[in-house]
Enzyme design. Structure first.
Site, PDB file in Angstrom:
ATOM      1  N   SER A 188       2.152  -8.986  -0.579  1.00  0.00           N
ATOM      2  CA  SER A 188       3.362  -8.335  -1.089  1.00  0.00           C
ATOM      3  C   SER A 188       4.305  -8.219   0.098  1.00  0.00           C
ATOM      4  O   SER A 188       3.998  -7.543   1.077  1.00  0.00           O
ATOM      5  CB  SER A 188       3.019  -6.943  -1.616  1.00  0.00           C
ATOM      6  OG  SER A 188       4.142  -6.099  -1.460  1.00  0.00           O
ATOM      7  N   HIS A 221       3.952 -12.221  -3.677  1.00  0.00           N
ATOM      8  CA  HIS A 221       4.254 -11.146  -4.624  1.00  0.00           C
ATOM      9  C   HIS A 221       5.520 -10.433  -4.151  1.00  0.00           C
ATOM     10  O   HIS A 221       5.592  -9.951  -3.022  1.00  0.00           O
ATOM     11  CB  HIS A 221       3.056 -10.187  -4.652  1.00  0.00           C
ATOM     12  CG  HIS A 221       3.196  -9.028  -5.573  1.00  0.00           C
ATOM     13  ND1 HIS A 221       2.799  -9.058  -6.895  1.00  0.00           N
ATOM     14  CD2 HIS A 221       3.674  -7.771  -5.376  1.00  0.00           C
ATOM     15  CE1 HIS A 221       3.005  -7.884  -7.458  1.00  0.00           C
ATOM     16  NE2 HIS A 221       3.556  -7.080  -6.556  1.00  0.00           N
ATOM     17  N   ASP A 231       8.338  -7.457  -4.844  1.00  0.00           N
ATOM     18  CA  ASP A 231       8.499  -6.173  -5.522  1.00  0.00           C
ATOM     19  C   ASP A 231       9.966  -5.809  -5.664  1.00  0.00           C
ATOM     20  O   ASP A 231      10.634  -5.511  -4.675  1.00  0.00           O
ATOM     21  CB  ASP A 231       7.784  -5.082  -4.717  1.00  0.00           C
ATOM     22  CG  ASP A 231       6.277  -5.238  -4.769  1.00  0.00           C
ATOM     23  OD1 ASP A 231       5.724  -5.187  -5.884  1.00  0.00           O
ATOM     24  OD2 ASP A 231       5.665  -5.428  -3.704  1.00  0.00           O
ATOM     25  N   MET A 285      12.609  -3.144  -7.053  1.00  0.00           N
ATOM     26  CA  MET A 285      12.693  -1.730  -7.481  1.00  0.00           C
ATOM     27  C   MET A 285      14.157  -1.322  -7.582  1.00  0.00           C
ATOM     28  O   MET A 285      14.977  -1.734  -6.758  1.00  0.00           O
ATOM     29  CB  MET A 285      11.988  -0.837  -6.461  1.00  0.00           C
ATOM     30  CG  MET A 285      10.556  -1.245  -6.168  1.00  0.00           C
ATOM     31  SD  MET A 285       9.734  -0.011  -5.148  1.00  0.00           S
ATOM     32  CE  MET A 285       8.274  -0.931  -4.637  1.00  0.00           C
ATOM     33  N   HIS A 340       7.427  -8.877  -9.456  1.00  0.00           N
ATOM     34  CA  HIS A 340       6.992  -7.614 -10.079  1.00  0.00           C
ATOM     35  C   HIS A 340       8.227  -6.748 -10.262  1.00  0.00           C
ATOM     36  O   HIS A 340       8.748  -6.190  -9.298  1.00  0.00           O
ATOM     37  CB  HIS A 340       5.955  -6.981  -9.136  1.00  0.00           C
ATOM     38  CG  HIS A 340       5.444  -5.647  -9.571  1.00  0.00           C
ATOM     39  ND1 HIS A 340       4.699  -4.830  -8.732  1.00  0.00           N
ATOM     40  CD2 HIS A 340       5.536  -4.982 -10.754  1.00  0.00           C
ATOM     41  CE1 HIS A 340       4.372  -3.723  -9.374  1.00  0.00           C
ATOM     42  NE2 HIS A 340       4.876  -3.784 -10.589  1.00  0.00           N
ATOM     43  N   MET A 368      10.020  -3.601 -11.187  1.00  0.00           N
ATOM     44  CA  MET A 368       9.894  -2.156 -11.405  1.00  0.00           C
ATOM     45  C   MET A 368      11.302  -1.627 -11.667  1.00  0.00           C
ATOM     46  O   MET A 368      11.894  -0.924 -10.858  1.00  0.00           O
ATOM     47  CB  MET A 368       9.258  -1.506 -10.166  1.00  0.00           C
ATOM     48  CG  MET A 368       7.781  -1.834 -10.041  1.00  0.00           C
ATOM     49  SD  MET A 368       7.134  -1.576  -8.382  1.00  0.00           S
ATOM     50  CE  MET A 368       7.481  -3.188  -7.677  1.00  0.00           C
ATOM     51  N   MET A 414      -1.871  -1.295 -11.909  1.00  0.00           N
ATOM     52  CA  MET A 414      -1.415  -0.617 -10.692  1.00  0.00           C
ATOM     53  C   MET A 414      -2.478   0.385 -10.252  1.00  0.00           C
ATOM     54  O   MET A 414      -2.959   1.194 -11.056  1.00  0.00           O
ATOM     55  CB  MET A 414      -0.096   0.117 -10.941  1.00  0.00           C
ATOM     56  CG  MET A 414       1.105  -0.770 -11.185  1.00  0.00           C
ATOM     57  SD  MET A 414       1.467  -1.916  -9.835  1.00  0.00           S
ATOM     58  CE  MET A 414       1.845  -0.785  -8.493  1.00  0.00           C
ATOM     59  N   GLY A 430       4.988   0.997  -0.803  1.00  0.00           N
ATOM     60  CA  GLY A 430       3.810   0.429  -0.166  1.00  0.00           C
ATOM     61  C   GLY A 430       3.087   1.547   0.581  1.00  0.00           C
ATOM     62  O   GLY A 430       3.625   2.652   0.754  1.00  0.00           O
ATOM     63  N   ASP A 488      -2.789  -3.929  -7.747  1.00  0.00           N
ATOM     64  CA  ASP A 488      -1.707  -3.764  -6.761  1.00  0.00           C
ATOM     65  C   ASP A 488      -1.608  -2.308  -6.322  1.00  0.00           C
ATOM     66  O   ASP A 488      -1.420  -1.421  -7.153  1.00  0.00           O
ATOM     67  CB  ASP A 488      -0.394  -4.214  -7.449  1.00  0.00           C
ATOM     68  CG  ASP A 488       0.823  -4.154  -6.550  1.00  0.00           C
ATOM     69  OD1 ASP A 488       0.692  -3.878  -5.351  1.00  0.00           O
ATOM     70  OD2 ASP A 488       1.932  -4.414  -7.074  1.00  0.00           O
ATOM     71  N   SER A 534       0.313  -3.417   3.141  1.00  0.00           N
ATOM     72  CA  SER A 534       0.010  -2.834   4.467  1.00  0.00           C
ATOM     73  C   SER A 534      -1.150  -3.511   5.193  1.00  0.00           C
ATOM     74  O   SER A 534      -1.085  -3.679   6.413  1.00  0.00           O
ATOM     75  CB  SER A 534      -0.369  -1.358   4.330  1.00  0.00           C
ATOM     76  OG  SER A 534       0.441  -0.728   3.406  1.00  0.00           O
TER      77      SER A 534
HETATM   78  C1  DX5 Z   1       4.029  -0.793  -4.872  1.00  0.00           C
HETATM   79  C2  DX5 Z   1       4.155  -2.300  -4.873  1.00  0.00           C
HETATM   80  C3  DX5 Z   1       3.134  -2.990  -4.073  1.00  0.00           C
HETATM   81  C4  DX5 Z   1       3.096  -2.658  -2.600  1.00  0.00           C
HETATM   82  C5  DX5 Z   1       1.665  -2.782  -2.136  1.00  0.00           C
HETATM   83  O1  DX5 Z   1       4.787  -0.250  -5.891  1.00  0.00           O
HETATM   84  O2  DX5 Z   1       4.083  -2.793  -6.197  1.00  0.00           O
HETATM   85  O3  DX5 Z   1       3.155  -4.391  -4.284  1.00  0.00           O
HETATM   86  O4  DX5 Z   1       3.906  -3.453  -1.805  1.00  0.00           O
HETATM   87  O5  DX5 Z   1       1.569  -2.325  -0.842  1.00  0.00           O
HETATM   88  P1  DX5 Z   1       0.207  -1.723  -0.232  1.00  0.00           P
HETATM   89  O6  DX5 Z   1      -0.789  -2.826  -0.173  1.00  0.00           O
HETATM   90  O7  DX5 Z   1       0.630  -1.234   1.110  1.00  0.00           O
HETATM   91  O8  DX5 Z   1      -0.229  -0.595  -1.143  1.00  0.00           O
HETATM   92 ZN    ZN Z   2       3.873  -4.978  -6.603  1.00  0.00          ZN
END
Ligand code: DX5
Ligand code: ZN
Length: 234
Positions: free
Chosen positions: A19, A44, A46, A48, A77, A79, A149, A156, A184, A207
């Site tokens: 991600s 991936h 994200d 938002m 993804h 959101m 999720m 993250g 995720d 991370s």
């Molecule tokens: C959170 C995202 C994830 C995020 C995962 O809402 O959808 O994809 O980047 O990050 P880690 O692995 O740090 O939880």
């Molecule tokens: Zn995600």
């Protein structure tokens, strides 16, 4: 023709999808090269909107930038509220799979999934930790991917919520075998193996890759942990 190939993704066993939320945005080209060198098989992304989730990340221009930098499949993804407004734009920006949240689309979920499919992209539906799997079972006939999720969508670096494991098992029992299950949030060296044991095909990792100096090393260690089966064999 979409770059997303579920059969191929499935055949190769559990796969880690970086991600890129926590990548170095000052040098995307270098980040893509590092991830390709680490044998990432898809990325991936994200998106938002500060409304569906309390955080804002990026939109179409970054998807487009990744599209120019790599031939890897892009798993987008969303959101965001009312994603139907933007599906075409994300598709045209280069998304191969578009995943929407059931909580954002409610009774329109099927219609939005049909919209994604009609464009030629692969379809995904996501649920947050508080949403039961019942909310998406009726879409298992149309989706290519279910995203469970393991944190509340938005940031993250959050802690893995183990309630995801039972949900993965439940969807694995109910979904046709070609449907990929993705998990995720908080996936790391401790949590990755329970996810694959429960039946997850795709592990989204932020991370635990981008917090490390050597992405290839981080990915290969996670890969090894992901592939250990309950009898201890790789
Ligand atoms: C959170 C995202 C994830 C995020 C995962 O809402 O959808 O994809 O980047 O990050 P880690 O692995 O740090 O939880
Ligand atoms: Zn995600």
């Amino acid at each position: 023709m979409s770059r997303w190939n579920s059969t191929q993704l499935k055949a190769n066993g559990p796969a880690i999808l970086p991600s890129i939320l926590q990548c170095d945005f000052t040098n995307l080209e270098r980040e893509v090269q590092r991830l390709e060198a680490a044998d990432a098989i898809a990325l991936h992304l994200d998106v938002m909107d500060g409304s569906f989730v309390p955080n804002i990340t990026y939109g179409m221009p970054i998807v487009e930038a990744f599209r120019k930098l790599t031939d890897l499949p892009l798993d987008v993804h969303l959101m965001i509220e009312k994603p139907a407004r933007y599906i075409r734009q994300f598709y045209e920006a280069g998304a191969d799979l578009i995943c929407i949240h059931q909580e954002a689309t409610g009774s329109e979920t099927r219609a939005v999934l049909e919209q994604i499919k009609a464009l030629g992209a692969s379809t995904g539906v996501a649920i947050n930790p508080d949403t039961p799997t019942d909310a998406i079972e009726e879409y298992l006939d149309i989706v290519d991917l279910v995203l469970i999720m393991s944190v509340n969508a938005g940031f993250g670096g959050q802690k893995f919520n183990p309630s995801a494991l039972d949900k993965i098992k439940r969807i694995r029992e109910q979904a046709p075998s070609h449907v990929l299950i993705e998990v995720d949030g908080g996936v790391n060296a401790e949590t990755i193996n329970p996810c694959t044991e429960a039946g997850a095909d795709l592990l989204v990792v932020g991370s635990a890759i981008f917090g490390e100096e050597d992405y290839a090393n981080a990915m290969s260690q996670l890969n090894q942990l992901a592939e250990i089966t309950s009898d201890g064999l790789l």
